[in-house]
Structures are given as C-alpha cells and as structure tokens.
Write an enzyme that holds these catalytic residues in place. Structure first.
Site, PDB file in Angstrom:
ATOM      1  N   LYS A  56       0.812  -1.220   0.000  1.00  0.00           N
ATOM      2  CA  LYS A  56       0.000   0.000   0.000  1.00  0.00           C
ATOM      3  C   LYS A  56       0.848   1.274   0.000  1.00  0.00           C
ATOM      4  O   LYS A  56       0.397   2.328  -0.418  1.00  0.00           O
ATOM      5  CB  LYS A  56      -0.946   0.025   1.199  1.00  0.00           C
ATOM      6  CG  LYS A  56      -2.062  -1.005   1.138  1.00  0.00           C
ATOM      7  CD  LYS A  56      -3.315  -0.391   0.617  1.00  0.00           C
ATOM      8  CE  LYS A  56      -4.542  -1.279   0.589  1.00  0.00           C
ATOM      9  NZ  LYS A  56      -4.527  -2.599   1.176  1.00  0.00           N
ATOM     10  N   SER A  81      -8.656   1.428   8.597  1.00  0.00           N
ATOM     11  CA  SER A  81      -8.097   0.983   9.876  1.00  0.00           C
ATOM     12  C   SER A  81      -6.874   0.134   9.601  1.00  0.00           C
ATOM     13  O   SER A  81      -6.250  -0.393  10.506  1.00  0.00           O
ATOM     14  CB  SER A  81      -9.134   0.174  10.648  1.00  0.00           C
ATOM     15  OG  SER A  81      -9.581  -0.883   9.833  1.00  0.00           O
ATOM     16  N   GLU A 207      -9.571 -13.909  -3.783  1.00  0.00           N
ATOM     17  CA  GLU A 207     -10.265 -13.219  -2.685  1.00  0.00           C
ATOM     18  C   GLU A 207     -10.783 -14.242  -1.676  1.00  0.00           C
ATOM     19  O   GLU A 207     -10.824 -15.431  -1.960  1.00  0.00           O
ATOM     20  CB  GLU A 207     -11.393 -12.342  -3.237  1.00  0.00           C
ATOM     21  CG  GLU A 207     -12.530 -13.135  -3.829  1.00  0.00           C
ATOM     22  CD  GLU A 207     -13.597 -12.255  -4.475  1.00  0.00           C
ATOM     23  OE1 GLU A 207     -13.587 -11.028  -4.277  1.00  0.00           O
ATOM     24  OE2 GLU A 207     -14.451 -12.816  -5.176  1.00  0.00           O
TER      25      GLU A 207
HETATM   26  C1  LIG Z   1      -5.263  -3.695   0.884  1.00  0.00           C
HETATM   27  C2  LIG Z   1      -4.664  -5.039   0.882  1.00  0.00           C
HETATM   28  C3  LIG Z   1      -5.030  -6.017  -0.073  1.00  0.00           C
HETATM   29  C4  LIG Z   1      -6.102  -5.775  -1.098  1.00  0.00           C
HETATM   30  O1  LIG Z   1      -5.749  -4.753  -2.001  1.00  0.00           O
HETATM   31  P1  LIG Z   1      -6.824  -4.061  -2.940  1.00  0.00           P
HETATM   32  O2  LIG Z   1      -6.057  -3.060  -3.704  1.00  0.00           O
HETATM   33  O3  LIG Z   1      -7.873  -3.453  -2.046  1.00  0.00           O
HETATM   34  O4  LIG Z   1      -7.418  -5.141  -3.775  1.00  0.00           O
HETATM   35  C5  LIG Z   1      -4.363  -7.232  -0.064  1.00  0.00           C
HETATM   36  N1  LIG Z   1      -3.416  -7.508   0.846  1.00  0.00           N
HETATM   37  C6  LIG Z   1      -3.035  -6.612   1.784  1.00  0.00           C
HETATM   38  C7  LIG Z   1      -1.982  -6.991   2.750  1.00  0.00           C
HETATM   39  C8  LIG Z   1      -3.647  -5.340   1.831  1.00  0.00           C
HETATM   40  O5  LIG Z   1      -3.272  -4.459   2.765  1.00  0.00           O
END
Ligand SMILES: *Cc1c(COP(=O)(O)O)cnc(C)c1O
Length: 324
Positions: A56, A81, A207
């Site tokens: 992220k 969060s 997912e």
């Molecule tokens: C946010 C997140 C995801 C999912 O990512 P998206 O872009 O919302 O599909 C997967 N793994 C981790 C560790 C995340 O923090």
C-alpha cells in the site's frame, strides 16, 4: 453514466519513477519445497518486506507525490483501519504533508499507535452508528483536504502496479501470476503491468471465499455489492470493487479464485516454517489460490504476489495454534 479515462501502463512507469529510492525494491524469493510440491517454478514477490509492511505504500506515495503545492499545504485525509492508513501516514510524513486518518473507535491499539507514530492526526468514529466516508468527505470539504481512497483511484492503482512491474523485470515473463484481491487496486495495477510486460501470462485475482463479490462481479459483468464478509483476511473485507479497478479487471484478468480461511492459515504456516517469513492472512490469498490450481501449474513459471505482513504476534500465534 459518467465516462472516465482509465490509467495505462505509462502511469505505472511514471509511478515507478516517483517511488524510486523511496519504496523498497522488494526481494523475489523461491522455495525448493514448494517447487517440488507443485512441479512448477514459483517466484514470490515479497511485499511483506515493503516499507510499513505492505504494498500500500507504493500507491499512497505515488498519489501524494502528485499533489499540487496547494494540496500539499492543506493536507490529505483517508479513511482506513489498516494498511492504507499507514501507507498514507508514512508517505505524508516523508513528503511533509499533514495527514488526517479516520479510524473506527475500536481499531486495534497497535494500528492506531503506528498511524499516530507517523505523525498523522487520527479522528475516531463509531463504526456502528457513523459513516466513515461521510466523515472523510466532510473533513475534506471543511478543511480543503484531498481525500485519497484505498483503491478506486488512478494514482493508487498505478502505484500498486509497480510491484508486478518489478517482478517481471527481475524474473522475465511468467505463465501464471496470482494476486490477492480486496477492492482491486493491487490486481488492476498488476494487470496493467502484466499486459504490457508479459501479455501471455494468465492473471488471477484471489479473494476470501466468504466475500466473493469480485468473482461474482467478474462473471456477471456488473459490480456486485455484499455485506462486510467474515474472514481472517482483514485486508480484503471490501464490500465491492471500484469503477476504475473493475473496468481494468474485467478487461485484463483471466479469472477470480477464492480461498477459505483454513487454506489461508495453511499458507501462513508454510511461509513461517518453510520460508521464515511472517505473512498476514490477506497476503496468503495468492499462494492459497495458486495451490487450488496446482494441477495446471506443472512445469510452468508462476508468480505469487505476497501483499503484506502486518499481523500482531498474538494473533499470528492464535491463528497458527487453532484449527480454523
Ligand atoms: C489492501 C490489501 C489487499 C487488497 O488490495 P486491494 O487493492 O484493495 O485489492 C491485499 N493484501 C493486503 C496486505 C492489503 O493491505
């Protein structure tokens, strides 16, 4: 219906230039054991070893680095969060931008502390009676802040695509790539990189079984909304894909798979015991998805994107000890 322009691979390349020298170029690891189990050659892209512990940071830094001087001065607001909050808070600190993060009042103390530790201003809300998006929008309007959503934003998804770009640059074309899926920022960014660098590669999103809105959306052609799913994959408890992310996923992804919580725990234990890595449950989706397709992977070159490693030690131990 409003039309909007979709980001392209050129946006992923631009993002890579913006994050160069700031984000880690994370390692690619292999496991002889897993190669023996699958008969494949598997390459793990380790975003659990990224700054703040998840991919992220890539999208967040890319989005904030594009702010105008006025936007920088006023600041950014985000609601999350989890890892998006920390990605925004760390990026804002590095770029000297004031950050406000809207978090539920019962968010884990460690996450609140980490976000505050990066210097962000944390605003709490009651997740049962208040709407975090409305709070975020109000803060944005009242104080001139720029709201950066966790996945459905061109700069966010282009930044997330830099991880797959690095993987292809390092190991060359692959036959398969498996990517965790929540709201689709990581998967849609990875799709842009895949179609540019390894067009023949079969790309799968994975997912949680309990929240298969992405799979249902992909197969029906319309974004499906669900209630917050009950799963240990807390980074993928999204209720629906976004407009940007779904448009790209629909066009460029081969299919969406699911994994059960028990399969995620098995993958988490495998990473810990065999590869000496702590991976959070959401980060295990890609390996669990790949193992569900094991029979197709023989003699293939396979990429598995590990998305993050943020989990409390107590929770890790409890999950590892319990039969899910
Ligand atoms: C946010 C997140 C995801 C999912 O990512 P998206 O872009 O919302 O599909 C997967 N793994 C981790 C560790 C995340 O923090």
């Amino acid at each position: 219906m409003t039309t909007f322009e979709l980001p392209t691979y050129a946006d992923v390349e631009a993002a890579a230039a913006r994050i160069a020298g700031v984000a880690h170029r994370t390692p690619v690891q292999t496991s002889r054991t897993l190669n023996e189990i699958t008969g494949a050659q598997v390459f793990f892209k380790c975003e659990n070893l990224q700054r703040m512990g998840a991919f992220k940071f890539r999208g967040a830094f890319n989005a904030l680095a594009k702010f105008s001087p006025e936007q920088r001065k006023a600041g950014v607001v985000a609601f999350s969060s989890g890892n998006h909050a920390q990605g925004i808070a760390l990026s804002a600190k590095l770029l000297d931008i004031p950050a406000t993060i809207v978090m539920p009042h019962d968010a884990p103390a460690a996450k609140v502390a980490a976000t505050k530790g990066y210097g962000a201003n944390v605003v709490v809300y009651d997740r049962y009676t208040e709407d975090r998006e409305a709070i975020g929008r109000r803060l944005a309007e009242e104080n001139g802040l720029t709201l950066i959503p966790p996945y459905d934003h061109p700069d966010i998804l282009a930044g997330q695509g830099t991880a797959a770009k690095e993987l292809f640059e390092e190991v060359g074309a692959l036959d398969y790539l498996f990517v965790p899926l929540g709201g689709g920022g990581l998967l849609s960014g990875s799709a842009l990189a895949t179609r540019a660098l390894a067009p023949q590669c079969a790309l799968y999103g994975v997912e949680p079984e309990a929240g298969n809105d992405g799979q249902r959306s992909f197969r029906s052609g319309e974004i499906v909304h669900i209630d917050t799913p009950k799963t240990i994959a807390d980074g993928a408890q999204t209720q629906h894909l976004g407009n940007y992310t779904f448009s790209i996923i629909k066009r460029d992804v081969n299919d969406i798979l699911t994994a059960s919580d028990a399969e995620l725990v098995d993958a988490m234990k495998f990473f810990a015991v065999r590869m000496k890595m702590i991976v959070e449950p959401t980060g295990c989706l890609s390996l669990a998805g790949a193992l569900n397709m094991k029979d197709s992977l023989k003699a293939k070159r396979v990429g598995v994107l590990i998305s993050g490693g943020n989990i409390d030690l107590e929770r890790f131990c409890a999950l590892a000890a319990a039969a899910v």
